[in-house]
Write an enzyme that holds these catalytic residues in place. Sequence first.
Site, PDB file in Angstrom:
ATOM      1  N   TYR A  97      44.404  38.841  28.615  1.00  0.00           N
ATOM      2  CA  TYR A  97      44.278  38.538  30.167  1.00  0.00           C
ATOM      3  C   TYR A  97      44.409  39.634  31.038  1.00  0.00           C
ATOM      4  CZ  TYR A  97      42.344  33.742  28.973  1.00  0.00           C
ATOM      5  OH  TYR A  97      41.779  32.625  28.491  1.00  0.00           O
ATOM      6  N   PHE A 111      47.765  32.900  39.341  1.00  0.00           N
ATOM      7  CA  PHE A 111      47.702  32.124  38.236  1.00  0.00           C
ATOM      8  C   PHE A 111      47.894  32.835  36.789  1.00  0.00           C
ATOM      9  CE2 PHE A 111      43.150  33.075  38.679  1.00  0.00           C
ATOM     10  CZ  PHE A 111      42.937  33.384  37.565  1.00  0.00           C
ATOM     11  N   ARG A 134      27.916  30.821  27.964  1.00  0.00           N
ATOM     12  CA  ARG A 134      28.523  30.158  29.262  1.00  0.00           C
ATOM     13  C   ARG A 134      27.776  28.838  29.692  1.00  0.00           C
ATOM     14  NH1 ARG A 134      32.087  33.733  31.380  1.00  0.00           N
ATOM     15  NH2 ARG A 134      31.259  33.347  33.640  1.00  0.00           N
ATOM     16  N   THR A 169      33.941  27.269  35.280  1.00  0.00           N
ATOM     17  CA  THR A 169      35.247  27.292  35.063  1.00  0.00           C
ATOM     18  C   THR A 169      35.817  26.174  35.417  1.00  0.00           C
ATOM     19  OG1 THR A 169      35.042  29.774  35.389  1.00  0.00           O
ATOM     20  CG2 THR A 169      37.151  28.812  35.506  1.00  0.00           C
ATOM     21  N   ARG A 194      32.964  21.702  29.069  1.00  0.00           N
ATOM     22  CA  ARG A 194      34.265  21.612  30.299  1.00  0.00           C
ATOM     23  C   ARG A 194      33.834  20.417  30.967  1.00  0.00           C
ATOM     24  NH1 ARG A 194      34.150  27.954  31.988  1.00  0.00           N
ATOM     25  NH2 ARG A 194      36.129  28.558  30.685  1.00  0.00           N
ATOM     26  N   ASN A 233      41.072  24.186  30.598  1.00  0.00           N
ATOM     27  CA  ASN A 233      39.781  23.998  30.460  1.00  0.00           C
ATOM     28  C   ASN A 233      38.920  24.388  29.211  1.00  0.00           C
ATOM     29  OD1 ASN A 233      39.806  26.831  30.351  1.00  0.00           O
ATOM     30  ND2 ASN A 233      38.471  27.107  32.274  1.00  0.00           N
ATOM     31  N   GLU A 246      36.676  42.014  23.619  1.00  0.00           N
ATOM     32  CA  GLU A 246      37.386  40.878  23.211  1.00  0.00           C
ATOM     33  C   GLU A 246      37.276  40.753  22.056  1.00  0.00           C
ATOM     34  OE1 GLU A 246      36.128  37.876  25.987  1.00  0.00           O
ATOM     35  OE2 GLU A 246      37.264  38.511  27.775  1.00  0.00           O
TER      36      GLU A 246
HETATM   37  P1  CMP Z   1      39.219  31.601  31.261  1.00  0.00           P
HETATM   38  O1  CMP Z   1      37.427  31.639  30.838  1.00  0.00           O
HETATM   39  O2  CMP Z   1      39.835  31.753  29.984  1.00  0.00           O
HETATM   40  O3  CMP Z   1      39.390  33.179  32.079  1.00  0.00           O
HETATM   41  C1  CMP Z   1      40.651  32.980  32.932  1.00  0.00           C
HETATM   42  C2  CMP Z   1      41.292  31.721  33.073  1.00  0.00           C
HETATM   43  O4  CMP Z   1      42.099  31.507  34.023  1.00  0.00           O
HETATM   44  C3  CMP Z   1      40.244  30.567  33.412  1.00  0.00           C
HETATM   45  O5  CMP Z   1      39.424  30.460  32.202  1.00  0.00           O
HETATM   46  C4  CMP Z   1      40.896  29.585  33.816  1.00  0.00           C
HETATM   47  O6  CMP Z   1      41.300  28.745  32.746  1.00  0.00           O
HETATM   48  C5  CMP Z   1      42.127  30.141  34.267  1.00  0.00           C
HETATM   49  N1  CMP Z   1      42.475  29.838  35.612  1.00  0.00           N
HETATM   50  C6  CMP Z   1      43.661  29.073  36.180  1.00  0.00           C
HETATM   51  N2  CMP Z   1      43.517  29.074  37.328  1.00  0.00           N
HETATM   52  C7  CMP Z   1      42.475  29.632  37.876  1.00  0.00           C
HETATM   53  C8  CMP Z   1      41.770  29.837  39.171  1.00  0.00           C
HETATM   54  N3  CMP Z   1      42.395  29.411  40.209  1.00  0.00           N
HETATM   55  N4  CMP Z   1      40.614  30.399  39.136  1.00  0.00           N
HETATM   56  C9  CMP Z   1      40.062  31.004  38.177  1.00  0.00           C
HETATM   57  N5  CMP Z   1      40.552  30.798  36.779  1.00  0.00           N
HETATM   58  C10 CMP Z   1      41.572  30.304  36.804  1.00  0.00           C
END
Ligand code: CMP
Length: 140
Positions: free
Chosen positions: A51, A59, A87, A93, A104, A114, A128
């Site tokens: 990440y 976050f 997606r 998300t 989700r 999520n 990735e």
């Molecule tokens: P993911 O697709 O795994 O990529 C980054 C992750 O950050 C996202 O899914 C979310 O689970 C997590 N996340 C936590 N807080 C936030 C936020 N405020 N906005 C976007 N992603 C978030």
Amino acid sequence: MAVTRTFSIIKPDATRRNLTGAITKMLEDAGLRVVASRRIHMSRDQAEGFYAVHKERPFFNDLCTFMTSGPVVVQVLEGEDAVKRNREVMGATNPADAAEGTIRKSYAESIEANSVHGSDSDENAKIEIDFFFEPDEIVG
Ligand code: CMP
């Protein structure tokens, strides 16, 4: 439409609730084929590396703590336009914004917990996939 690959993670909130099979079925029903899969407990280094693009986000620390809080299932998915298809079946998300019938909407607990991750572009899918898998672990 070309057959391509994407990278998926079934996250700790989902493995904790024994949803690996249910989520994989939704991926397969969407036309995606699991061509590599491994259940792992991510290290802090792996989570921070994976990440890294989010490291300035507020976050980031909580996200890495969550992603190392239990087992995850890392997968390579193959199918027509795999990034886009994945997606679509994952949904937005934030589960509050996710459409009916998406993973989700069905299972996510919060924007952090999520249930699934999916690559956002073909370029990032390759990065990735290479982060977690050797070429000979992917059997299409
Ligand atoms: P993911 O697709 O795994 O990529 C980054 C992750 O950050 C996202 O899914 C979310 O689970 C997590 N996340 C936590 N807080 C936030 C936020 N405020 N906005 C976007 N992603 C978030």
